[in-house]
Scaffold this active site. Structure first.
Site, PDB file in Angstrom:
ATOM      1  NE  ARG A 255     -21.743-118.263 -50.244  1.00 60.64           N
ATOM      2  CZ  ARG A 255     -21.847-116.818 -50.184  1.00 60.64           C
ATOM      3  NH1 ARG A 255     -22.489-116.090 -51.113  1.00 60.64           N
ATOM      4  NH2 ARG A 255     -21.385-115.896 -49.045  1.00 60.64           N
TER       5      ARG A 255
ATOM      6  CG  ASN B 241     -25.826-109.184 -36.986  1.00 63.98           C
ATOM      7  OD1 ASN B 241     -25.039-109.602 -38.029  1.00 63.98           O
ATOM      8  ND2 ASN B 241     -26.955-110.028 -36.475  1.00 63.98           N
TER       9      ASN B 241
ATOM     10  CE1 TYR C   3     -40.420 -97.790 -46.622  1.00 63.87           C
ATOM     11  CE2 TYR C   3     -39.285 -95.820 -46.301  1.00 63.87           C
ATOM     12  CZ  TYR C   3     -40.080 -96.952 -45.872  1.00 63.87           C
ATOM     13  OH  TYR C   3     -40.360 -96.973 -44.319  1.00 63.87           O
TER      14      TYR C   3
ATOM     15  CB  ALA D 102     -27.644-106.269 -51.779  1.00 62.11           C
TER      16      ALA D 102
ATOM     17  N   GLY E  50     -36.108 -96.494 -44.270  1.00 56.01           N
ATOM     18  CA  GLY E  50     -36.367 -95.344 -43.175  1.00 56.01           C
ATOM     19  C   GLY E  50     -35.378 -94.424 -42.959  1.00 56.01           C
TER      20      GLY E  50
ATOM     21  CE1 TYR F  19     -30.059-114.529 -48.990  1.00 57.56           C
ATOM     22  CE2 TYR F  19     -30.264-115.390 -51.026  1.00 57.56           C
ATOM     23  CZ  TYR F  19     -29.680-114.476 -50.335  1.00 57.56           C
ATOM     24  OH  TYR F  19     -28.729-113.589 -50.893  1.00 57.56           O
TER      25      TYR F  19
ATOM     26  CE  LYS G 224     -31.006-110.594 -49.777  1.00 56.52           C
ATOM     27  NZ  LYS G 224     -30.283-109.394 -49.539  1.00 56.52           N
TER      28      LYS G 224
ATOM     29  N   GLY H  84     -18.991-108.328 -44.312  1.00 53.80           N
ATOM     30  CA  GLY H  84     -19.339-109.528 -44.819  1.00 53.80           C
ATOM     31  C   GLY H  84     -18.341-109.786 -46.068  1.00 53.80           C
TER      32      GLY H  84
HETATM   33  N1  UDP Z   1     -22.972-127.724 -54.006  1.00 54.78           N
HETATM   34  C1  UDP Z   1     -22.305-128.806 -54.223  1.00 54.78           C
HETATM   35  N2  UDP Z   1     -21.387-129.341 -52.938  1.00 54.78           N
HETATM   36  C2  UDP Z   1     -21.012-128.504 -52.125  1.00 54.78           C
HETATM   37  C3  UDP Z   1     -21.728-127.227 -51.875  1.00 54.78           C
HETATM   38  C4  UDP Z   1     -22.725-126.862 -52.936  1.00 54.78           C
HETATM   39  O1  UDP Z   1     -22.708-129.799 -55.004  1.00 54.78           O
HETATM   40  O2  UDP Z   1     -20.319-129.068 -51.201  1.00 54.78           O
HETATM   41  C5  UDP Z   1     -23.896-127.547 -54.950  1.00 54.78           C
HETATM   42  C6  UDP Z   1     -25.205-126.930 -54.598  1.00 54.78           C
HETATM   43  O3  UDP Z   1     -26.190-128.186 -54.502  1.00 54.78           O
HETATM   44  C7  UDP Z   1     -25.661-125.930 -55.583  1.00 54.78           C
HETATM   45  C8  UDP Z   1     -24.426-125.342 -56.223  1.00 54.78           C
HETATM   46  O4  UDP Z   1     -23.348-126.320 -56.029  1.00 54.78           O
HETATM   47  O5  UDP Z   1     -26.313-126.985 -56.801  1.00 54.78           O
HETATM   48  C9  UDP Z   1     -24.237-124.031 -55.815  1.00 54.78           C
HETATM   49  O6  UDP Z   1     -24.406-124.299 -54.375  1.00 54.78           O
HETATM   50  P1  UDP Z   1     -24.013-122.807 -53.218  1.00 54.78           P
HETATM   51  O7  UDP Z   1     -24.482-123.415 -51.941  1.00 54.78           O
HETATM   52  O8  UDP Z   1     -22.733-122.474 -53.415  1.00 54.78           O
HETATM   53  O9  UDP Z   1     -24.978-121.794 -53.753  1.00 54.78           O
HETATM   54  P2  UDP Z   1     -26.676-121.567 -54.525  1.00 54.78           P
HETATM   55  O10 UDP Z   1     -26.209-121.194 -56.004  1.00 54.78           O
HETATM   56  O11 UDP Z   1     -27.420-122.802 -54.379  1.00 54.78           O
HETATM   57  O12 UDP Z   1     -27.328-120.488 -53.734  1.00 54.78           O
END
Ligand code: UDP
Length: 315
Positions: A186, A32, A159, A114, A102, A145, A149, A10
């Site tokens: 993102r 995966n 553990y 993480a 485990g 998520y 987490k 990743g």
């Molecule tokens: N965001 C945005 N435009 C995009 C993608 C994300 O304005 O094209 C905004 C999203 O709404 C959030 C922030 O950017 O407020 C960070 O989003 P990201 O998906 O990177 O991660 P998050 O911190 O929300 O997990």
């Protein structure tokens, strides 16, 4: 050491693998490949100190031989990914965490989980210290998520307590750098790709929500420092330089020199308003502090994206 890195292909995992290989360890990367990419670790496949195992850690894990350290990074981490893969996300952070814990127990290995700043949900306390319990909607779209987490943290602590496992937990705040998938959705990957392809930059909501972005090499340094520490309670790893999404859009526009416009789209459900790490603990316990300025990290990320985006030049 012989180190197992789940999610090793990743974005963050592969950078950690690079670092552990440079440091001379034997590394087993397990993935995966649902959000990871084989090409991220391909460079190591000729090394006799490297193994790749294509496996979903939500299923029973078998690894032959000794393992000294298990680093559990596997999970979809972009909101777009975990909204598309809600059950896999819940499973990797619950069953996957159980399986990796485990495995660490039978191998008598050290363990690092993480976790994420998302355990704080849409925080009501700024900055967020590790002692803050968070404000999470368990049944909202991000709950898959955030809650898994949180469960992973609880299981790791159990553990530690019940089996005496030598565990660590990091809470990772927004991270960026080369190898972010172009389509991972993102904010930084979207804005850079959009700028390079001459598409409008999509700011969600009014763009006044904030995030604090750390460059991936700083994070990897923090992970290694945490691996070398013996502290078992959660530690925030993030860069406390808070920026609005609108500021990020303008900065990326300026750094890429794109003519793309900024457009405003609907704010996703439960999108946190503000996110800002309190990193006092990481500073004091690990001697860690992020070093990369946002502008410098973005320049390096943009340079890498330029090698990936086929239509560069359209801007
Ligand atoms: N965001 C945005 N435009 C995009 C993608 C994300 O304005 O094209 C905004 C999203 O709404 C959030 C922030 O950017 O407020 C960070 O989003 P990201 O998906 O990177 O991660 P998050 O911190 O929300 O997990």
């Amino acid at each position: 050491m012989r180190i197992l890195v789940t999610g090793g292909a990743g974005f963050i995992g592969s950078h950690l693998v690079d670092r552990l290989m440079t440091d001379g360890h034997y590394v087993i990367a397990m993935d995966n490949l649902i959000t990871g990419k084989f090409e991220n670790i391909q460079a190591h496949t000729s090394s006799t100190r490297f193994e790749f195992i294509h496996h979903n850690v939500s299923n029973f894990i078998h690894v032959a031989g000794d393992i000294d350290f298990v680093v559990h990074l596997a999970s979809p981490a972009s909101p777009v990914d975990y909204l598309e893969l809600p059950i896999q996300t819940l499973k990797v952070n619950s069953l996957g965490t159980h399986n990796t814990l485990g495995l660490a127990t039978v191998k008598n290995a050290k363990y690092l989980l993480a976790s994420t700043s998302e355990v704080y949900g849409d925080p009501e306390v700024h900055p967020q210290p590790e002692t803050y319990w968070g404000n999470v909607n368990p049944i909202g779209p991000r709950g898959v998520y955030d809650e898994s987490k949180r469960f992973a943290e609880a299981l790791t602590m159990a553990y530690h307590k019940m089996h005496g496992l030598d565990t660590r937990i990091i809470r990772i705040f927004n991270c960026y750098g080369p190898r972010l998938r172009l389509d991972d959705g993102r904010v930084i990957s979207n804005f850079i790709r959009q700028s390079l392809e001459g598409e409008p930059l999509t700011v969600y909501g009014e763009g006044n929500q904030t995030r604090s972005f750390q460059y991936v090499s700083d994070l990897v340094d923090g992970i290694v420092k945490t691996m070398n520490s013996d502290h078992h309670l959660p530690i925030n790893l993030g860069n406390p330089q808070e920026k609005t999404v609108d500021e990020i859009a303008k900065l990326i526009k300026q750094l890429t020199g794109t003519r793309s416009e900024i457009v405003f789209k609907e704010l996703p459900v439960d999108d946190p308003r503000r996110r800002l790490p309190d990193i006092t603990k990481a500073k004091e316990l690990l001697g860690w502090t992020p070093k990369t300025e946002l502008v410098d990290g973005l320049k390096q990320t943009i340079a890498w994206f330029e090698t990936q985006v086929p239509k560069v030049g359209v801007k």
